[in-house]
Design a protein around this motif. Structure first.
Motif, PDB file in Angstrom:
ATOM      1  N   ILE A   1       0.856  -1.181   0.000  1.00 13.38           N
ATOM      2  CA  ILE A   1       0.000   0.000   0.000  1.00 13.38           C
ATOM      3  C   ILE A   1       0.897   1.238   0.000  1.00 13.38           C
ATOM      4  O   ILE A   1       2.048   1.178   0.419  1.00 13.38           O
ATOM      5  N   THR A   2       0.366   2.326  -0.480  1.00 12.89           N
ATOM      6  CA  THR A   2       1.071   3.597  -0.441  1.00 12.89           C
ATOM      7  C   THR A   2       0.262   4.547   0.417  1.00 12.89           C
ATOM      8  O   THR A   2      -0.933   4.751   0.178  1.00 12.89           O
ATOM      9  N   LEU A   3       0.910   5.109   1.437  1.00 15.80           N
ATOM     10  CA  LEU A   3       0.219   6.070   2.294  1.00 15.80           C
ATOM     11  C   LEU A   3       0.337   7.461   1.683  1.00 15.80           C
ATOM     12  O   LEU A   3       1.408   7.859   1.223  1.00 15.80           O
ATOM     13  N   ARG A   4      -0.731   8.183   1.726  1.00 15.03           N
ATOM     14  CA  ARG A   4      -0.726   9.543   1.193  1.00 15.03           C
ATOM     15  C   ARG A   4       0.139  10.453   2.067  1.00 15.03           C
ATOM     16  O   ARG A   4       0.332  10.226   3.255  1.00 15.03           O
ATOM     17  N   ARG A   5       0.666  11.496   1.442  1.00  8.77           N
ATOM     18  CA  ARG A   5       1.583  12.422   2.104  1.00  8.77           C
ATOM     19  C   ARG A   5       1.004  12.973   3.400  1.00  8.77           C
ATOM     20  O   ARG A   5       1.688  13.050   4.423  1.00  8.77           O
ATOM     21  N   GLU A   6      -0.277  13.347   3.401  1.00  7.98           N
ATOM     22  CA  GLU A   6      -0.862  13.926   4.617  1.00  7.98           C
ATOM     23  C   GLU A   6      -0.903  12.912   5.764  1.00  7.98           C
ATOM     24  O   GLU A   6      -0.756  13.280   6.926  1.00  7.98           O
ATOM     25  N   LEU A   7      -1.072  11.625   5.456  1.00  4.26           N
ATOM     26  CA  LEU A   7      -1.037  10.601   6.500  1.00  4.26           C
ATOM     27  C   LEU A   7       0.379  10.435   7.056  1.00  4.26           C
ATOM     28  O   LEU A   7       0.572  10.311   8.261  1.00  4.26           O
ATOM     29  N   LEU A   8       1.375  10.449   6.167  1.00  2.00           N
ATOM     30  CA  LEU A   8       2.765  10.340   6.610  1.00  2.00           C
ATOM     31  C   LEU A   8       3.146  11.527   7.489  1.00  2.00           C
ATOM     32  O   LEU A   8       3.807  11.373   8.513  1.00  2.00           O
ATOM     33  N   GLN A   9       2.718  12.710   7.093  1.00  3.85           N
ATOM     34  CA  GLN A   9       3.009  13.906   7.888  1.00  3.85           C
ATOM     35  C   GLN A   9       2.316  13.831   9.241  1.00  3.85           C
ATOM     36  O   GLN A   9       2.899  14.183  10.268  1.00  3.85           O
ATOM     37  N   TYR A  10       1.085  13.368   9.253  1.00  7.46           N
ATOM     38  CA  TYR A  10       0.337  13.226  10.509  1.00  7.46           C
ATOM     39  C   TYR A  10       1.047  12.271  11.464  1.00  7.46           C
ATOM     40  O   TYR A  10       1.119  12.515  12.666  1.00  7.46           O
ATOM     41  N   LEU A  11       1.602  11.188  10.931  1.00  3.71           N
ATOM     42  CA  LEU A  11       2.301  10.196  11.743  1.00  3.71           C
ATOM     43  C   LEU A  11       3.743  10.594  12.057  1.00  3.71           C
ATOM     44  O   LEU A  11       4.394   9.968  12.879  1.00  3.71           O
ATOM     45  N   GLY A  12       4.246  11.625  11.380  1.00  2.58           N
ATOM     46  CA  GLY A  12       5.626  12.048  11.595  1.00  2.58           C
ATOM     47  C   GLY A  12       6.629  11.091  10.977  1.00  2.58           C
ATOM     48  O   GLY A  12       7.727  10.921  11.491  1.00  2.58           O
ATOM     49  N   ILE A  13       6.248  10.475   9.865  1.00  2.00           N
ATOM     50  CA  ILE A  13       7.105   9.504   9.187  1.00  2.00           C
ATOM     51  C   ILE A  13       7.749  10.156   7.979  1.00  2.00           C
ATOM     52  O   ILE A  13       7.066  10.731   7.136  1.00  2.00           O
ATOM     53  N   ALA A  14       9.083  10.044   7.894  1.00  2.00           N
ATOM     54  CA  ALA A  14       9.846  10.624   6.794  1.00  2.00           C
ATOM     55  C   ALA A  14      10.227   9.517   5.804  1.00  2.00           C
ATOM     56  O   ALA A  14      10.278   8.335   6.171  1.00  2.00           O
TER      57      ALA A  14
END
Length: 81
Positions: A12-25
């Motif tokens: 799966i690919t997580l959308r940018r806003e989800l990655l930012q919300y989780l603090g994942i780089a």
């Protein structure tokens, strides 16, 4: 709720806003935990080793020259403060 599509490889690919919300780089690892009723939780994996140490100290208020550092080292070896 955000719906994601599973690829033929099971990815799966997580959308940018989800990655930012989780603090994942990019390049960072994540941990997935199985919960009850088929629920998964996802969180950024805590850094280990040097990654955990890097950046934990505040920046110095003034940069020292090599001569100043050598002088401090020499005084320290001589038992002077």
């Amino acid at each position: 709720m955000t719906a994601l599509t599973i690829t033929s490889k099971g990815q799966i690919t997580l959308r940018r806003e989800l990655l930012q919300y989780l603090g994942i780089a990019p390049g960072q690892q994540v941990e997935i935990h199985k919960q009850a009723n088929g629920v998964l939780t996802l969180q950024a994996k805590a850094p280990e080793g040097l990654e955990a140490f890097a950046g934990c100290l505040p920046a110095p208020s003034k940069a020292l020259s090599v001569d100043e550092m050598n002088d401090i080292i020499a005084k320290s070896w001589a038992g002077q403060s």
